[in-house]
Design an enzyme around this catalytic site. Structure first.
Site, short mmCIF file in Angstrom:
data_model
loop_
_atom_site.label_atom_id
_atom_site.label_comp_id
_atom_site.label_asym_id
_atom_site.label_seq_id
_atom_site.Cartn_x
_atom_site.Cartn_y
_atom_site.Cartn_z
N THR A 147 0.88 -1.24 -0.20
CA THR A 147 -0.11 -0.04 0.06
C THR A 147 0.81 1.26 -0.05
OG1 THR A 147 -1.46 1.20 1.37
CG2 THR A 147 -0.17 -0.35 2.57
N TYR B 232 -1.74 -0.74 10.89
CA TYR B 232 -1.96 -1.36 9.56
C TYR B 232 -0.55 -0.89 8.71
CZ TYR B 232 -3.30 -1.59 4.73
OH TYR B 232 -3.31 -1.94 3.28
N GLU C 90 0.33 3.55 1.95
CA GLU C 90 0.31 4.11 3.20
C GLU C 90 1.58 3.85 3.79
OE1 GLU C 90 -3.59 3.18 5.52
OE2 GLU C 90 -4.56 3.10 3.42
N LYS D 160 2.29 -3.29 7.34
CA LYS D 160 2.71 -3.53 5.91
C LYS D 160 4.07 -2.96 5.46
CE LYS D 160 0.16 -4.39 2.97
NZ LYS D 160 0.02 -6.00 2.22
P1 NAD Z 1 -9.26 -7.71 2.20
O1 NAD Z 1 -9.25 -7.12 3.77
O2 NAD Z 1 -10.72 -7.30 1.34
O3 NAD Z 1 -8.93 -9.24 1.94
C1 NAD Z 1 -8.09 -9.77 2.62
C2 NAD Z 1 -8.11 -11.39 2.37
O4 NAD Z 1 -7.02 -11.94 3.01
C3 NAD Z 1 -9.37 -11.84 2.79
O5 NAD Z 1 -10.05 -12.81 1.91
C4 NAD Z 1 -9.20 -12.56 4.02
O6 NAD Z 1 -9.83 -13.54 4.34
C5 NAD Z 1 -7.60 -13.14 3.72
N1 NAD Z 1 -6.76 -13.04 5.06
C6 NAD Z 1 -6.81 -12.37 5.99
N2 NAD Z 1 -5.87 -12.95 7.07
C7 NAD Z 1 -5.57 -14.15 6.38
C8 NAD Z 1 -4.52 -15.04 6.82
N3 NAD Z 1 -3.87 -15.26 7.99
N4 NAD Z 1 -4.46 -16.51 6.27
C9 NAD Z 1 -5.17 -16.49 4.91
N5 NAD Z 1 -5.86 -15.53 4.41
C10 NAD Z 1 -6.00 -14.29 4.97
O7 NAD Z 1 -8.27 -6.84 1.65
P2 NAD Z 1 -8.02 -6.03 -0.03
O8 NAD Z 1 -8.71 -4.75 0.30
O9 NAD Z 1 -8.42 -7.02 -0.79
O10 NAD Z 1 -6.32 -5.96 0.08
C11 NAD Z 1 -5.72 -6.95 -0.49
C12 NAD Z 1 -4.28 -6.50 -0.14
O11 NAD Z 1 -3.85 -5.18 -1.00
C13 NAD Z 1 -3.83 -6.25 1.01
O12 NAD Z 1 -2.40 -6.80 1.33
C14 NAD Z 1 -3.68 -4.93 1.36
O13 NAD Z 1 -2.85 -4.38 2.22
C15 NAD Z 1 -3.55 -4.39 -0.18
N6 NAD Z 1 -4.10 -3.05 -0.47
C16 NAD Z 1 -5.14 -2.70 -0.45
C17 NAD Z 1 -5.54 -1.48 -0.78
C18 NAD Z 1 -7.29 -1.12 -0.71
O14 NAD Z 1 -7.61 -0.08 -1.09
N7 NAD Z 1 -7.96 -2.24 -0.40
C19 NAD Z 1 -4.81 -0.38 -1.22
C20 NAD Z 1 -3.45 -0.89 -1.54
C21 NAD Z 1 -3.10 -2.14 -1.23
P1 TYD Z 2 -10.56 3.86 4.26
O1 TYD Z 2 -11.79 3.29 3.11
O2 TYD Z 2 -10.97 3.24 5.70
O3 TYD Z 2 -9.07 3.88 3.81
P2 TYD Z 2 -7.84 4.42 4.40
O4 TYD Z 2 -8.09 4.79 5.87
O5 TYD Z 2 -7.01 3.03 4.13
O6 TYD Z 2 -7.50 5.45 3.39
O7 TYD Z 2 -10.80 5.54 4.50
C1 TYD Z 2 -10.68 6.48 3.32
C2 TYD Z 2 -10.93 7.82 4.15
O8 TYD Z 2 -12.06 8.07 4.69
C3 TYD Z 2 -9.88 8.02 5.30
O9 TYD Z 2 -9.62 9.32 5.09
C4 TYD Z 2 -10.83 7.69 6.58
C5 TYD Z 2 -12.29 8.63 5.90
N1 TYD Z 2 -13.36 7.89 6.54
C6 TYD Z 2 -14.56 8.69 7.25
O10 TYD Z 2 -14.21 9.68 6.99
N2 TYD Z 2 -15.45 7.79 7.69
C7 TYD Z 2 -15.46 6.31 7.73
O11 TYD Z 2 -16.70 5.76 8.35
C8 TYD Z 2 -14.43 5.62 7.03
C9 TYD Z 2 -14.43 4.14 7.06
C10 TYD Z 2 -13.42 6.22 6.73
#
Ligand code: NAD
Ligand code: TYD
Length: 351
Positions: free
Chosen positions: A132, A157, A134, A161
């Site tokens: 990420t 978090y 972040e 990461k």
């Molecule tokens: P998510 O929370 O939707 O999915 C995570 C998945 O991992 C789930 O299916 C969960 O069951 C599985 N999991 C969790 N712990 C586990 C364990 N101990 N063993 C096996 N499986 C496990 O997450 P996401 O939003 O799809 O993110 C996926 C990846 O991408 C993460 O590594 C996250 O850091 C990264 N990422 C996410 C975003 C975003 O905006 N969502 C952005 C940049 C990077």
């Molecule tokens: P989020 O979707 O949790 O992603 P991240 O914290 O990883 O960026 O949040 C996106 C932005 O929205 C973040 O600035 C926090 C804000 N936020 C709210 O204002 N209210 C909420 O209920 C949530 C979940 C997020």
């Protein structure tokens, strides 16, 4: 060329899009999806591909050394695309240890198993770690994160990461494990669990519940449509330079409050709501998130120039598609809003 690929976290939001893309686009590859199915993992996300011959689901925990070693020995994966993680900042504030366990230890268990399995030859092997933006911490109102920005994580978090990224790089340096890392900005789209901003607010509008905007709402995120991220992951996996890092982002910065107003406008149109009954009336400013990062914004010019990647949808298009998907999949929403979700919601927003 035939490949056996282990995708971790394939039942989650981004993982399910990556699995779907790979099993459809590469019939010669066999995709194994390891997922323990936490609250965020859901096999309904992959219903359309569950019977494919080139797809196998392995229910297991990435922190379980024995299980992970056993599947490496049995299936001899040639590559790993590692997405499994605890991924929600608010949950990391409530339970940081769970994040250290899955995100740090889980990554190390996968790295160890890959190192052991590939010990004889690292040729044509790849550990691709999905991370990420972040990890870079926060920006003020100017500037962008590049691949050279020093790591400066602020939440449990992002710290977990960042740590996992460091371990991946360390295995590359120390044991010559071929790796790539990509760091992406905020994703949105179908199958995202309704705890993250966009699906949470869609769900709350559908249930006529308040829209809890943290602080003054002037926090900025760079949003990318999830299938554009899956597209970038595909490109980086096949064409990326080994032992290198790529930043991926949407060139699409929005202040939370502006994004929420746009979301309300599109939802009002879809739900035929008049100005008087506008979803905007549900906006409520609530207590800020501790350690809230002010702004994330990615300089994605490296992946653009080196690999020719570009986002394919505008934010308005992506948001409309996302809203249409949630409106058309209310059953999916109902299924994921289980007892655990209700308890989380109570704790997070009713204090
Ligand atoms: P998510 O929370 O939707 O999915 C995570 C998945 O991992 C789930 O299916 C969960 O069951 C599985 N999991 C969790 N712990 C586990 C364990 N101990 N063993 C096996 N499986 C496990 O997450 P996401 O939003 O799809 O993110 C996926 C990846 O991408 C993460 O590594 C996250 O850091 C990264 N990422 C996410 C975003 C975003 O905006 N969502 C952005 C940049 C990077
Ligand atoms: P989020 O979707 O949790 O992603 P991240 O914290 O990883 O960026 O949040 C996106 C932005 O929205 C973040 O600035 C926090 C804000 N936020 C709210 O204002 N209210 C909420 O209920 C949530 C979940 C997020």
């Amino acid at each position: 060329m035939k490949k056996t690929i282990l995708i971790s976290g394939g039942a989650g939001f981004i993982g399910s899009h990556v699995v779907r893309r790979f099993v459809n686009k590469y019939p010669d590859y066999h995709i194994y999806n390891i997922d323990v199915l936490t609250y965020a993992g859901n096999l309904e996300n992959l219903k359309d591909v569950e019977d494919y011959e080139n797809y196998t689901f392995l229910r297991g925990d990435i922190t379980d050394e024995n299980f992970v070693k056993t599947i490496f020995n049995e299936y001899k994966f040639s590559s790993v695309i590692h997405l499994a993680a605890e991924s929600h900042v608010d949950r990391s504030i409530a339970d940081p240890l769970a994040f250290a366990k899955t995100n740090i230890l889980g990554t190390m268990v996968l790295l160890n198993a890959a190192k052991q399995c590939w010990n004889n030859s690292m040729e044509n092997k790849l550990f691709y770690h999905i991370s990420t933006d972040e990890v870079y911490g926060t920006l003020d109102s100017t500037g962008l994160f590049t691949e050279k920005t020093p790591y400066d994580p602020n939440s449990p978090y992002s710290a977990s990461k960042a740590s996992s990224d460091h371990f991946v790089r360390a295995y590359g340096e120390t044991y010559k494990l071929p790796f790539i890392i990509s760091n992406c900005s905020n994703n949105y789209g179908s199958y995202q669990f309704p705890e993250k901003l966009i699906p949470l607010f869609i769900n709350n509008i559908l249930n006529n519940q308040s829209l809890p905007v943290y602080g003054d709402g002037n926090y900025t995120r760079d949003w990318l449509y999830v299938t554009d991220h899956a597209d970038a992951i595909d490109l980086v996996f096949h064409k990326g330079k080994v032992n290198d890092t790529y930043n991926i982002g949407g060139f699409n910065e929005w202040k939370n409050i502006d994004l929420v107003r746009l979301l309300c406008r599109i939802m009002d149109e879809k739900l035929n709501k008049s100005e008087e009954k506008s979803s905007k009336k549900l906006i409520t400013f609530v207590k800020d998130r501790p350690g809230h990062d002010l702004r994330y914004a990615i300089d994605a010019s490296k992946v653009q120039k080196e690999l020719g990647w570009n986002p394919s949808v505008t934010f308005e298009e992506g948001l409309e598609k996302t809203i249409d998907w949630y409106l058309g999949n209310k059953e999916w929403l109902e299924h994921v809003i289980s007892g655990e979700y209700q308890t989380y919601y109570e704790k997070q927003y009713n204090n």
